[in-house]
Write a protein that holds these residues in place. Structure first.
Motif, PDB file in Angstrom:
ATOM      1  N   GLY A 126     -16.886  -4.135  -1.547  1.00  2.00           N
ATOM      2  CA  GLY A 126     -17.523  -3.295  -2.547  1.00  2.00           C
ATOM      3  C   GLY A 126     -17.260  -3.767  -3.954  1.00  2.00           C
ATOM      4  O   GLY A 126     -16.363  -4.564  -4.200  1.00  2.00           O
ATOM      5  N   PRO A 184     -16.575  -2.272  -7.744  1.00  2.00           N
ATOM      6  CA  PRO A 184     -16.252  -1.072  -8.524  1.00  2.00           C
ATOM      7  C   PRO A 184     -17.274  -0.855  -9.636  1.00  2.00           C
ATOM      8  O   PRO A 184     -17.806  -1.813 -10.203  1.00  2.00           O
ATOM      9  CB  PRO A 184     -14.880  -1.385  -9.126  1.00  2.00           C
ATOM     10  N   ARG A 230       0.856  -1.190   0.000  1.00  6.77           N
ATOM     11  CA  ARG A 230       0.000   0.000   0.000  1.00  6.77           C
ATOM     12  C   ARG A 230       0.890   1.237   0.000  1.00  6.77           C
ATOM     13  O   ARG A 230       1.164   1.835   1.031  1.00  6.77           O
ATOM     14  CB  ARG A 230      -0.894  -0.031   1.232  1.00  6.77           C
ATOM     15  N   LEU A 274      -6.536   2.953  -3.725  1.00 10.28           N
ATOM     16  CA  LEU A 274      -7.453   3.945  -3.160  1.00 10.28           C
ATOM     17  C   LEU A 274      -8.644   3.322  -2.449  1.00 10.28           C
ATOM     18  O   LEU A 274      -9.139   3.873  -1.464  1.00 10.28           O
ATOM     19  CB  LEU A 274      -7.959   4.880  -4.259  1.00 10.28           C
ATOM     20  N   HIS A 275      -9.122   2.180  -2.942  1.00  7.87           N
ATOM     21  CA  HIS A 275     -10.394   1.655  -2.456  1.00  7.87           C
ATOM     22  C   HIS A 275     -10.361   0.224  -1.942  1.00  7.87           C
ATOM     23  O   HIS A 275     -11.329  -0.215  -1.326  1.00  7.87           O
ATOM     24  CB  HIS A 275     -11.446   1.720  -3.580  1.00  7.87           C
ATOM     25  N   GLY A 276      -9.290  -0.523  -2.202  1.00  7.16           N
ATOM     26  CA  GLY A 276      -9.360  -1.942  -1.903  1.00  7.16           C
ATOM     27  C   GLY A 276      -8.289  -2.524  -1.024  1.00  7.16           C
ATOM     28  O   GLY A 276      -8.386  -3.678  -0.640  1.00  7.16           O
ATOM     29  N   GLY A 286     -10.375  -5.572  -0.386  1.00 12.11           N
ATOM     30  CA  GLY A 286     -11.400  -4.597  -0.028  1.00 12.11           C
ATOM     31  C   GLY A 286     -12.799  -5.057  -0.391  1.00 12.11           C
ATOM     32  O   GLY A 286     -13.000  -5.913  -1.250  1.00 12.11           O
ATOM     33  N   GLU A 333     -19.155  13.518  -8.789  1.00 13.66           N
ATOM     34  CA  GLU A 333     -18.656  12.353  -8.074  1.00 13.66           C
ATOM     35  C   GLU A 333     -17.179  12.145  -8.354  1.00 13.66           C
ATOM     36  O   GLU A 333     -16.726  12.246  -9.477  1.00 13.66           O
ATOM     37  CB  GLU A 333     -19.437  11.113  -8.475  1.00 13.66           C
ATOM     38  N   ASP A 384      -7.562  -7.609  -4.653  1.00 12.99           N
ATOM     39  CA  ASP A 384      -7.383  -6.896  -3.389  1.00 12.99           C
ATOM     40  C   ASP A 384      -8.338  -7.465  -2.348  1.00 12.99           C
ATOM     41  O   ASP A 384      -9.179  -8.302  -2.672  1.00 12.99           O
ATOM     42  CB  ASP A 384      -7.551  -5.378  -3.560  1.00 12.99           C
ATOM     43  N   ASN A 437      -6.957   2.075  -8.408  1.00 13.17           N
ATOM     44  CA  ASN A 437      -8.228   1.807  -7.729  1.00 13.17           C
ATOM     45  C   ASN A 437      -8.035   0.878  -6.540  1.00 13.17           C
ATOM     46  O   ASN A 437      -8.648   1.078  -5.489  1.00 13.17           O
ATOM     47  CB  ASN A 437      -9.234   1.188  -8.706  1.00 13.17           C
ATOM     48  N   GLY A 482     -13.936   9.814  -8.584  1.00  5.10           N
ATOM     49  CA  GLY A 482     -13.592   8.428  -8.841  1.00  5.10           C
ATOM     50  C   GLY A 482     -14.465   7.799  -9.915  1.00  5.10           C
ATOM     51  O   GLY A 482     -15.434   8.378 -10.392  1.00  5.10           O
TER      52      GLY A 482
END
Length: 137
Positions: free
Chosen positions: A90, A92, A17, A60-62, A88, A103, A86, A57, A105
């Motif tokens: 959610g 994408p 990370r 940043l998010h996972g 994380g 918005e 990853d 991505n 991203g």
């Protein structure tokens, strides 16, 4: 006995990370494409750009603190596939599906959806993998 080349080719690399991980993932992709004899392929830059977006991505998010993500590149003679795994939660979504211009991203996936022949999301425990494919004529 004739020696035969085994396909598919696969290369895996883990990244921490860190901001340095995205340029490192690009270099790894460029090196892999060169190794497979695809450096001069007209879509090599598209593959590298999509890997950069997927890696960004993931960072940043996972990728939770203390974790890493996996970049897997595969080439089977007809298709180059890039996967970013990853841990994380959610799913994408492309920006136009996710919301309006305000918005933040999702535009990286919009780019992936335009450049790649196919892309998608697969679930794993924990997390997910986001992939894209490029056909070779």
């Amino acid at each position: 006995m004739n020696a035969q080349i085994e396909l598919p080719y696969q290369r895996d690399q883990f990244y921490g990370r860190s901001r340095r991980s995205v340029p490192a993932a690009r270099r790894f992709t460029e090196w892999s494409l060169t190794y497979w004899g695809l450096a001069k392929w007209r879509r090599a830059g598209d593959v590298t750009l999509c890997v950069s977006e997927l890696a960004t991505n993931a960072l940043l998010h996972g990728v939770p603190p203390g974790r890493r993500f996996l970049l897997r590149l595969r080439y089977d003679g007809a298709v180059v596939r890039a996967e970013v795994h990853d841990s994380g939660a959610g799913v994408p979504r492309v920006a136009e599906e996710a919301g309006g211009d305000e918005e933040e991203g999702g535009r990286g996936l919009l780019l992936v959806s335009v450049l790649a022949d196919k892309w998608g999301v697969g679930m794993r425990a924990p997390g997910k993998l986001v992939w894209c494919e490029f056909g070779i004529p």
